[in-house]
Write an enzyme that holds these catalytic residues in place. Sequence first.
Site, PDB file in Angstrom:
ATOM      1  N   HIS A  20      -7.335  -4.541  10.053  1.00  0.00           N
ATOM      2  CA  HIS A  20      -6.765  -4.618   8.376  1.00  0.00           C
ATOM      3  C   HIS A  20      -5.343  -4.777   8.143  1.00  0.00           C
ATOM      4  O   HIS A  20      -4.468  -4.806   9.078  1.00  0.00           O
ATOM      5  CB  HIS A  20      -6.798  -2.658   8.543  1.00  0.00           C
ATOM      6  N   ASP A  46       0.978  -1.033   0.072  1.00  0.00           N
ATOM      7  CA  ASP A  46      -0.230  -0.078  -0.326  1.00  0.00           C
ATOM      8  C   ASP A  46       1.071   1.336   0.193  1.00  0.00           C
ATOM      9  O   ASP A  46       2.548   1.150   0.382  1.00  0.00           O
ATOM     10  CB  ASP A  46      -0.602   0.058   1.466  1.00  0.00           C
TER      11      ASP A  46
HETATM   12  C1  GLP Z   1      -0.151   0.454   8.765  1.00  0.00           C
HETATM   13  C2  GLP Z   1       0.173  -0.275   6.999  1.00  0.00           C
HETATM   14  C3  GLP Z   1       0.202  -1.900   7.634  1.00  0.00           C
HETATM   15  C4  GLP Z   1       0.075  -2.319   8.943  1.00  0.00           C
HETATM   16  C5  GLP Z   1       0.032  -1.423   9.897  1.00  0.00           C
HETATM   17  C6  GLP Z   1       0.358  -1.638  11.363  1.00  0.00           C
HETATM   18  O1  GLP Z   1      -1.755   0.786   8.808  1.00  0.00           O
HETATM   19  N1  GLP Z   1      -0.654   0.418   5.962  1.00  0.00           N
HETATM   20  O2  GLP Z   1       0.728  -2.723   6.578  1.00  0.00           O
HETATM   21  O3  GLP Z   1       0.237  -4.093   9.349  1.00  0.00           O
HETATM   22  O4  GLP Z   1       0.005   0.112   9.418  1.00  0.00           O
HETATM   23  O5  GLP Z   1       1.441  -1.347  12.047  1.00  0.00           O
HETATM   24  P1  GLP Z   1       2.532  -1.453  13.051  1.00  0.00           P
HETATM   25  O6  GLP Z   1       3.259  -2.269  13.072  1.00  0.00           O
HETATM   26  O7  GLP Z   1       2.502  -0.136  13.015  1.00  0.00           O
HETATM   27  O8  GLP Z   1       1.340  -1.469  14.797  1.00  0.00           O
END
Ligand code: GLP
Length: 250
Positions: free
Chosen positions: A138, A67
């Site tokens: 998500h 993304d």
């Molecule tokens: C963002 C990305 C995701 C990721 C999520 C979780 O929103 N688009 O791909 O999995 O963050 O992030 P973190 O690993 O910092 O909790």
Amino acid sequence: MRIYECADYQGMSRRAANIISAQVIQKPDCVLGLATGSTPIGTYKQLVEWYNKGDLSFAEVHSVNLDEYRGLPGTHDQSYRYFMQTNLFDHVDIKVENTNVPNGMAEDPAAECQRYEQVMADLGGIDLQLLGMGHNGHIGFNEPCDDFPLITHLVDLTASTIDANKRFFASEADVPRQALTMGIGSIMKAKKILVVVSGADKADIVRRAFCGPITPQVPASILQLHPDVTLVGDSAALAEIKKEGVKVCG
Ligand code: GLP
């Protein structure tokens, strides 16, 4: 599904990097689906370390990222292109022309999403897709909604995601409100999926995603239907799922 429990973030990162290394060693010209967020940073660090030791080469690897924020150029320090360059691509021998991140600056996002789907098709699909998970379940930027979105699309970010990601920006107002993301269908087409999770704050969503009902309200729950998923987590993130009696490997 295989679940690996690691003592801490470092252990999780090392195990995930091992799985990615195995993929690259077994198929040097593989297609890696890559993810951003804070969780995979340690994994990329470990891969860079092994690359520097001469244990690994990305010379023939192609990559496709999940993304990108809409409206951020690749030079913006919060864009996912910038994240990938600084955390991995700039430090290993992957050819930049073999790396793909959706173009957040595309004037026609629908055309860009279509182009991105074609890139994945032309590459013959993803061999191993790395995924983190948001607190609302998500994956990529597929937010909770009424239907699983199939292909790469433009999405409005939810208030909870904007809130979670504001820590990376000067203020909440600076967080982009939209993103281009692979669809759930694009992700599910990957031959193998590797999910990384860390921290007690992910424990509940990990349980809901992997032990709860399969619903687009918890986008990651669709992974229960994928034939080859590996979940690598630290003990804190796996605390709740373990209470459900699932088999966990050390
Ligand atoms: C963002 C990305 C995701 C990721 C999520 C979780 O929103 N688009 O791909 O999995 O963050 O992030 P973190 O690993 O910092 O909790």
